[in-house]
Design a protein around this motif. Structure first.
Motif, PDB file in Angstrom:
ATOM      1  N   GLN A 164      13.771  16.816 -24.363  1.00 28.69           N
ATOM      2  CA  GLN A 164      15.009  17.844 -24.116  1.00 28.69           C
ATOM      3  C   GLN A 164      15.066  19.229 -23.373  1.00 28.69           C
ATOM      4  N   VAL A 214      17.259  23.089 -23.101  1.00 32.97           N
ATOM      5  CA  VAL A 214      18.309  23.613 -24.162  1.00 32.97           C
ATOM      6  C   VAL A 214      18.313  24.635 -23.533  1.00 32.97           C
ATOM      7  N   CYS A 265      16.267  28.060 -20.086  1.00 31.16           N
ATOM      8  CA  CYS A 265      16.090  26.878 -20.387  1.00 31.16           C
ATOM      9  C   CYS A 265      14.629  26.560 -20.477  1.00 31.16           C
ATOM     10  N   TYR A 290      24.248  24.474 -16.528  1.00 35.55           N
ATOM     11  CA  TYR A 290      22.878  23.563 -16.884  1.00 35.55           C
ATOM     12  C   TYR A 290      21.429  23.183 -15.950  1.00 35.55           C
ATOM     13  N   ASN A 311      17.447  21.110 -15.546  1.00 34.80           N
ATOM     14  CA  ASN A 311      17.823  19.428 -14.721  1.00 34.80           C
ATOM     15  C   ASN A 311      16.392  19.417 -13.621  1.00 34.80           C
ATOM     16  N   TRP A 326      19.442  16.563 -18.499  1.00 35.30           N
ATOM     17  CA  TRP A 326      20.000  17.060 -18.882  1.00 35.30           C
ATOM     18  C   TRP A 326      19.989  17.725 -19.895  1.00 35.30           C
ATOM     19  N   GLY A 327      20.501  19.368 -19.710  1.00 37.47           N
ATOM     20  CA  GLY A 327      20.565  19.852 -21.358  1.00 37.47           C
ATOM     21  C   GLY A 327      22.109  19.483 -21.515  1.00 37.47           C
ATOM     22  N   LYS A 328      22.528  20.704 -22.660  1.00 46.44           N
ATOM     23  CA  LYS A 328      23.885  20.434 -22.734  1.00 46.44           C
ATOM     24  C   LYS A 328      24.928  21.862 -21.612  1.00 46.44           C
ATOM     25  N   THR A 378      25.599  25.545 -20.875  1.00 47.80           N
ATOM     26  CA  THR A 378      25.541  27.349 -21.098  1.00 47.80           C
ATOM     27  C   THR A 378      26.820  27.260 -20.256  1.00 47.80           C
TER      28      THR A 378
END
Length: 116
Positions: free
Chosen positions: A3, A5, A22, A95, A97, A106-108, A110
């Motif tokens: 993941q 984040v 990240c 994001y 990536n 991909w992150g979610k 910010t």
């Protein structure tokens, strides 16, 4: 768990700065190019910057060249995006990536909001 984040977003006045982070986990972070993208409301997700696995090579979109700085600390499994001289048009979800051979990760995201 594999993941990414993101963190560090927030509300900032025009001309202000933020440092986005990240955090990666679940894979060999130093082996991969890390990208930052952003998506403004109603628009497509756009490339902003990338950094090579070792951190020596960076690339930027024209729109952020000279204002944003990408970096990474492979010992911390973390990449950063220093965003300076922010403008209202920089308002977006940011994001990170990685394009694995098996597909993108991909992150979610910010949210960065630039407003007075």
């Amino acid at each position: 768990q594999v993941q990414l984040v993101e963190s560090g977003g927030g509300l900032v006045q025009p001309g202000g700065s933020l440092r986005l982070s990240c955090a990666a986990s679940g894979f060999t972070f130093r082996a991969y190019v890390l990208n930052w993208y952003r998506q403004s409301p109603g628009k497509e997700r756009d490339f902003i910057a990338s950094i090579s696995g070792g951190g020596r090579t960076t690339r930027y979109a024209d729109s952020v060249q000279g204002r944003f700085t990408i970096s990474r600390d492979n010992t911390k499994y973390t990449a950063y995006l220093q965003v300076d001289s922010l403008k209202p048009e920089d308002t977006a979800v940011y994001y990170c990536n990685i394009d694995f051979p098996s597909g993108p990760l991909w992150g979610k995201g910010t949210l960065v909001r630039v407003s007075s």
